[in-house]
Design a protein around this motif. Structure first.
Motif, PDB file in Angstrom:
ATOM      1  N   ALA A 225       0.843  -1.194   0.000  1.00 46.58           N
ATOM      2  CA  ALA A 225       0.000   0.000   0.000  1.00 46.58           C
ATOM      3  C   ALA A 225       0.877   1.243   0.000  1.00 46.58           C
ATOM      4  CB  ALA A 225      -0.910  -0.003   1.225  1.00 46.58           C
ATOM      5  N   ILE A 226       0.674   2.108  -0.989  1.00 43.27           N
ATOM      6  CA  ILE A 226       1.464   3.334  -1.094  1.00 43.27           C
ATOM      7  C   ILE A 226       0.530   4.536  -1.015  1.00 43.27           C
ATOM      8  CG2 ILE A 226       3.052   4.673  -2.527  1.00 43.27           C
ATOM      9  CD1 ILE A 226       4.011   2.083  -3.784  1.00 43.27           C
ATOM     10  N   ASP A 227       0.734   5.378   0.000  1.00 41.65           N
ATOM     11  CA  ASP A 227      -0.073   6.578   0.180  1.00 41.65           C
ATOM     12  C   ASP A 227       0.813   7.816   0.111  1.00 41.65           C
ATOM     13  OD1 ASP A 227      -2.752   5.467   0.773  1.00 41.65           O
ATOM     14  OD2 ASP A 227      -1.727   4.586   2.498  1.00 41.65           O
ATOM     15  N   GLY A 228       0.182   8.980  -0.033  1.00 42.56           N
ATOM     16  CA  GLY A 228       0.955  10.215  -0.061  1.00 42.56           C
ATOM     17  C   GLY A 228       0.181  11.359  -0.676  1.00 42.56           C
ATOM     18  N   TYR A 229       0.829  12.512  -0.698  1.00 38.09           N
ATOM     19  CA  TYR A 229       0.211  13.732  -1.210  1.00 38.09           C
ATOM     20  C   TYR A 229       0.138  13.746  -2.742  1.00 38.09           C
ATOM     21  CZ  TYR A 229       0.789  15.497   3.536  1.00 38.09           C
ATOM     22  OH  TYR A 229       0.718  15.671   4.900  1.00 38.09           O
ATOM     23  N   SER A 230      -0.614  14.696  -3.271  1.00 41.70           N
ATOM     24  CA  SER A 230      -0.738  14.854  -4.722  1.00 41.70           C
ATOM     25  C   SER A 230       0.625  15.171  -5.336  1.00 41.70           C
ATOM     26  CB  SER A 230      -1.711  15.996  -5.051  1.00 41.70           C
ATOM     27  OG  SER A 230      -2.985  15.746  -4.542  1.00 41.70           O
TER      28      SER A 230
ATOM     29  N   TYR B 292     -10.986   7.167  -8.832  1.00 42.83           N
ATOM     30  CA  TYR B 292     -11.688   8.373  -8.370  1.00 42.83           C
ATOM     31  C   TYR B 292     -11.770   9.423  -9.474  1.00 42.83           C
ATOM     32  CZ  TYR B 292     -11.624   6.508  -3.647  1.00 42.83           C
ATOM     33  OH  TYR B 292     -11.829   5.709  -2.540  1.00 42.83           O
ATOM     34  N   ARG B 293     -10.732   9.510 -10.291  1.00 40.25           N
ATOM     35  CA  ARG B 293     -10.745  10.453 -11.412  1.00 40.25           C
ATOM     36  C   ARG B 293     -11.833  10.059 -12.414  1.00 40.25           C
ATOM     37  NH1 ARG B 293      -6.547  13.826 -12.672  1.00 40.25           N
ATOM     38  NH2 ARG B 293      -4.941  14.048 -11.073  1.00 40.25           N
TER      39      ARG B 293
ATOM     40  N   LYS C 109     -11.886  18.742  -9.581  1.00 45.16           N
ATOM     41  CA  LYS C 109     -13.098  18.105  -9.051  1.00 45.16           C
ATOM     42  C   LYS C 109     -12.828  16.840  -8.228  1.00 45.16           C
ATOM     43  CE  LYS C 109     -17.731  17.994  -9.235  1.00 45.16           C
ATOM     44  NZ  LYS C 109     -18.600  19.087  -8.752  1.00 45.16           N
ATOM     45  N   VAL C 110     -11.709  16.167  -8.505  1.00 40.50           N
ATOM     46  CA  VAL C 110     -11.511  14.822  -7.981  1.00 40.50           C
ATOM     47  C   VAL C 110     -11.455  14.751  -6.458  1.00 40.50           C
ATOM     48  CG1 VAL C 110      -8.988  14.908  -8.242  1.00 40.50           C
ATOM     49  CG2 VAL C 110     -10.166  12.694  -8.203  1.00 40.50           C
ATOM     50  N   SER C 111     -10.790  15.694  -5.794  1.00 36.99           N
ATOM     51  CA  SER C 111     -10.710  15.635  -4.330  1.00 36.99           C
ATOM     52  C   SER C 111     -12.076  15.821  -3.696  1.00 36.99           C
ATOM     53  CB  SER C 111      -9.729  16.689  -3.805  1.00 36.99           C
ATOM     54  OG  SER C 111      -8.402  16.324  -4.112  1.00 36.99           O
ATOM     55  N   GLU C 112     -12.879  16.702  -4.281  1.00 33.51           N
ATOM     56  CA  GLU C 112     -14.244  16.933  -3.786  1.00 33.51           C
ATOM     57  C   GLU C 112     -15.072  15.666  -3.915  1.00 33.51           C
ATOM     58  OE1 GLU C 112     -18.219  18.957  -5.605  1.00 33.51           O
ATOM     59  OE2 GLU C 112     -16.378  20.120  -5.812  1.00 33.51           O
ATOM     60  N   VAL C 113     -14.968  15.019  -5.065  1.00 31.88           N
ATOM     61  CA  VAL C 113     -15.723  13.787  -5.313  1.00 31.88           C
ATOM     62  C   VAL C 113     -15.237  12.664  -4.403  1.00 31.88           C
ATOM     63  CG1 VAL C 113     -16.166  11.962  -7.012  1.00 31.88           C
ATOM     64  CG2 VAL C 113     -16.324  14.367  -7.684  1.00 31.88           C
ATOM     65  N   ALA C 114     -13.914  12.548  -4.269  1.00 32.33           N
ATOM     66  CA  ALA C 114     -13.343  11.475  -3.455  1.00 32.33           C
ATOM     67  C   ALA C 114     -13.646  11.638  -1.973  1.00 32.33           C
ATOM     68  CB  ALA C 114     -11.829  11.417  -3.663  1.00 32.33           C
TER      69      ALA C 114
ATOM     70  N   ASP D 127      -4.571  19.177  -1.259  1.00 32.82           N
ATOM     71  CA  ASP D 127      -3.945  18.766  -0.001  1.00 32.82           C
ATOM     72  C   ASP D 127      -4.867  19.035   1.181  1.00 32.82           C
ATOM     73  OD1 ASP D 127      -1.658  17.902  -1.258  1.00 32.82           O
ATOM     74  OD2 ASP D 127      -0.434  19.630  -0.710  1.00 32.82           O
ATOM     75  N   TYR D 128      -5.494  20.214   1.164  1.00 36.63           N
ATOM     76  CA  TYR D 128      -6.377  20.595   2.265  1.00 36.63           C
ATOM     77  C   TYR D 128      -7.587  19.667   2.334  1.00 36.63           C
ATOM     78  CZ  TYR D 128      -9.498  23.195   5.306  1.00 36.63           C
ATOM     79  OH  TYR D 128     -10.350  23.528   6.326  1.00 36.63           O
ATOM     80  N   ILE D 129      -8.218  19.445   1.192  1.00 39.49           N
ATOM     81  CA  ILE D 129      -9.405  18.581   1.156  1.00 39.49           C
ATOM     82  C   ILE D 129      -9.038  17.158   1.566  1.00 39.49           C
ATOM     83  CG2 ILE D 129     -11.153  17.527  -0.332  1.00 39.49           C
ATOM     84  CD1 ILE D 129     -11.141  20.090  -1.993  1.00 39.49           C
ATOM     85  N   ASP D 130      -7.939  16.641   1.026  1.00 33.57           N
ATOM     86  CA  ASP D 130      -7.537  15.263   1.297  1.00 33.57           C
ATOM     87  C   ASP D 130      -7.240  15.014   2.771  1.00 33.57           C
ATOM     88  OD1 ASP D 130      -7.773  14.620  -1.379  1.00 33.57           O
ATOM     89  OD2 ASP D 130      -5.648  14.906  -1.826  1.00 33.57           O
TER      90      ASP D 130
END
Length: 228
Positions: A7-12, A38-39, A99-104, A182-185
């Motif tokens: 599993a790899i996570d991180g910022y945009s 999500y995109r 749009k993607v962060s809002e949707v996700a 970043d803020y939304i995520d």
């Protein structure tokens, strides 16, 4: 050999997908691009003018979405299919970026995507990147990596990527978009972006792709060898 889940996570724009693709290829594992999922959902919402503030519209739209991946033998890449159509190019637009962060962040959307991701992961032998993979999707993953990089470096990387297809984009636009995402995520209620307690931190600010891959590969092989 017994396979594991990575599993790899991180910022945009910190190189998560680049690392995940390369690591999956080197290990002969399946690469699962959660961001593309999500995109693709965000792209569908935009195309069908789904009001994301209305839960009934979101739930109705999700029932009409089928996501899958198609392996391209020539490029050795997995391409996202939205209702059977390759939308790999369309989902990289600035409109989708915005749009993607809002949707996700919508709980119903995340549950929809996570259920599909977990189903794919049952057979293990996968590398998956995203923002809640090690914390929500695969909390029991044998290897968790949290990727980060200096914000200025991330903005420059994203600008170069977008400028290649859109010369009208400005670095200020990219910086604003990145900071917003970043803020939304990190502040969303449903599965916010955070480093899992047992994740290994990989700061690639001063690393090239090969150096980053070598570090992750070494971590993976240590765990794989311990299982076999």
């Amino acid at each position: 050999m017994e396979k594991i889940i990575i599993a790899i996570d991180g910022y945009s724009s910190c190189g998560k997908s680049t690392l995940a693709k390369a690591l999956a290829k080197k290990l002969h594992y399946l690469f699962l691009d959660s961001g593309a999922m999500y995109r693709a959902i965000a792209y569908y919402f935009i195309e069908h003018k789904v009001n994301t503030n209305k839960l009934t519209e979101v739930e109705k739209a999700l029932k009409n979405i089928q996501l899958s991946f198609e392996f391209n033998k020539e490029t050795a890449d997995n391409h996202i299919l939205l209702n059977g159509i390759n939308v790999d190019k369309e989902i990289r637009s600035m409109a989708v970026n915005a749009k993607v962060s809002e949707v996700a962040a919508i709980a119903e959307v995340r549950r929809f995507a996570v259920a599909q991701q977990q189903q794919i992961g049952l057979n293990k032998g996968i590398v998956m990147d995203g923002r809640d993979i090690g914390t929500t999707v695969f909390p029991n993953a044998e290897l968790k990596i949290f990727v980060t990089a200096d914000t200025t470096v991330r903005v420059e990387r994203r600008f170069k990527e977008l400028y290649a297809s859109n010369q009208n984009i400005t670095i200020e636009d990219v910086k604003a978009n990145l900071e917003m995402r970043d803020y939304i995520d990190t502040n969303r209620t449903e599965s916010p972006l955070r480093k899992a307690e047992d994740a290994k931190l990989l700061d690639n600010t001063n690393l090239n792709r090969e150096e980053q891959l070598n570090i992750a590969y070494q971590w993976a092989m240590e765990i794989i060898n311990a299982f076999n």
